[in-house]
Design an enzyme around this catalytic site. Sequence first.
Site, mmCIF file in Angstrom:
data_model
loop_
_atom_site.group_PDB
_atom_site.id
_atom_site.type_symbol
_atom_site.label_atom_id
_atom_site.label_comp_id
_atom_site.label_asym_id
_atom_site.label_seq_id
_atom_site.Cartn_x
_atom_site.Cartn_y
_atom_site.Cartn_z
ATOM 1 N N HIS A 78 -6.612 -6.736 -10.319
ATOM 2 C CA HIS A 78 -6.843 -7.686 -9.239
ATOM 3 C C HIS A 78 -8.233 -8.326 -9.305
ATOM 4 O O HIS A 78 -8.872 -8.289 -10.352
ATOM 5 C CB HIS A 78 -6.560 -7.022 -7.890
ATOM 6 C CG HIS A 78 -5.289 -6.226 -7.917
ATOM 7 N ND1 HIS A 78 -4.049 -6.813 -7.954
ATOM 8 C CD2 HIS A 78 -5.079 -4.886 -7.987
ATOM 9 C CE1 HIS A 78 -3.116 -5.872 -8.022
ATOM 10 N NE2 HIS A 78 -3.720 -4.693 -8.058
ATOM 11 N N GLU A 116 -8.578 -2.067 -3.299
ATOM 12 C CA GLU A 116 -8.284 -1.626 -4.659
ATOM 13 C C GLU A 116 -9.118 -2.375 -5.686
ATOM 14 O O GLU A 116 -9.606 -1.778 -6.655
ATOM 15 C CB GLU A 116 -6.799 -1.825 -4.964
ATOM 16 C CG GLU A 116 -6.398 -1.399 -6.353
ATOM 17 C CD GLU A 116 -4.988 -1.832 -6.733
ATOM 18 O OE1 GLU A 116 -4.584 -1.547 -7.878
ATOM 19 O OE2 GLU A 116 -4.306 -2.472 -5.904
ATOM 20 N N HIS A 171 -5.781 0.875 -12.004
ATOM 21 C CA HIS A 171 -5.247 0.496 -10.699
ATOM 22 C C HIS A 171 -5.267 1.679 -9.744
ATOM 23 O O HIS A 171 -5.605 2.806 -10.122
ATOM 24 C CB HIS A 171 -3.807 -0.002 -10.840
ATOM 25 C CG HIS A 171 -3.700 -1.361 -11.442
ATOM 26 N ND1 HIS A 171 -3.542 -2.501 -10.687
ATOM 27 C CD2 HIS A 171 -3.749 -1.774 -12.732
ATOM 28 C CE1 HIS A 171 -3.490 -3.551 -11.479
ATOM 29 N NE2 HIS A 171 -3.618 -3.141 -12.739
ATOM 30 N N GLU A 247 -2.418 4.375 -12.736
ATOM 31 C CA GLU A 247 -2.475 4.334 -11.274
ATOM 32 C C GLU A 247 -3.212 5.598 -10.866
ATOM 33 O O GLU A 247 -2.657 6.699 -10.900
ATOM 34 C CB GLU A 247 -1.068 4.314 -10.683
ATOM 35 C CG GLU A 247 -0.309 3.028 -10.916
ATOM 36 C CD GLU A 247 -0.745 1.901 -9.983
ATOM 37 O OE1 GLU A 247 -1.715 2.095 -9.217
ATOM 38 O OE2 GLU A 247 -0.116 0.839 -10.019
#
Length: 283
Positions: A78, A116, A171, A247
């Site tokens: 992101h 995040e 992430h 993740e």
Amino acid sequence: MVVVRRVITPLLLAGALLLTGCSDDAPAAPAPAPVTTRTVTPAPTTVPPSVPASASVSASSVAPPAASGKVVVLDPGHNGGNAAHPAEINRPVPAGRGQTKPCNTTGTATNAGYPEHAFTFDVAQRVGKALASQGIRIVYTRQNDTGVGPCVDRRAAIGNEAAADAVVSIHADGYEAAGANGFHVAYSAPPLNAAQGAPSTRLAQTLRDTMRTSGFSLSNYIGGNGLSARSDLAGLNLSTRPVALVECGNMRNAAEAARMTSEEGRQQYASAIAAAIEAYLAS
């Protein structure tokens, strides 16, 4: 980019920004921009105990770190400016396997609002610093936490263009369910090229094993034994280099959110990821 998540980013604009999960695409259902490089010369190697202290050792006689000279692309998920640019990040781009996906997403956040994108950027910088100290050349897919994108197809292209020995996307998840916690590592399946086969699987397994031995819990709500085979993630589908997506945990879990929010916790994630990448490159 991966998984099962809900995005509750305070800055979300309009309905188009209510994107779920933290990955580059819509999450799967739970299962059981320029590129810059940074090279840091490794610290001088100390004289081995077998060599007398008075003896002189030439630079050529000291072996460099096993992974010295390798190239690693780090992809922090992101970006901090995504939420303010809905048209740009919702633009469809190629995602592999005949699919298109939004250029990027806003990512998720802890219940207290820690985003995040800030977590992934901080951890990626720490990982890069550790690897660069071993003579590994580091390429980041984004250079700050205030920009927009880059799009998921461009992130994959950065790894390909760098001829990376390993690409690791970082992430954190946002799945909302009581007790949902733990990390998992995603890889492309079925593979679309040789790099997505055994090399990427080995990278994913090494990340999984090293994070587990570093004290992180395996996900209890997605994937199996800490691994998740994915066919819907552009960053994995479009890569021609060994690639995996980590993740790191569930930002909606109170304990994991506290760890991700703290500087000490982020360093723990970074140390584990860096150690895994070094182990993969040296194997």
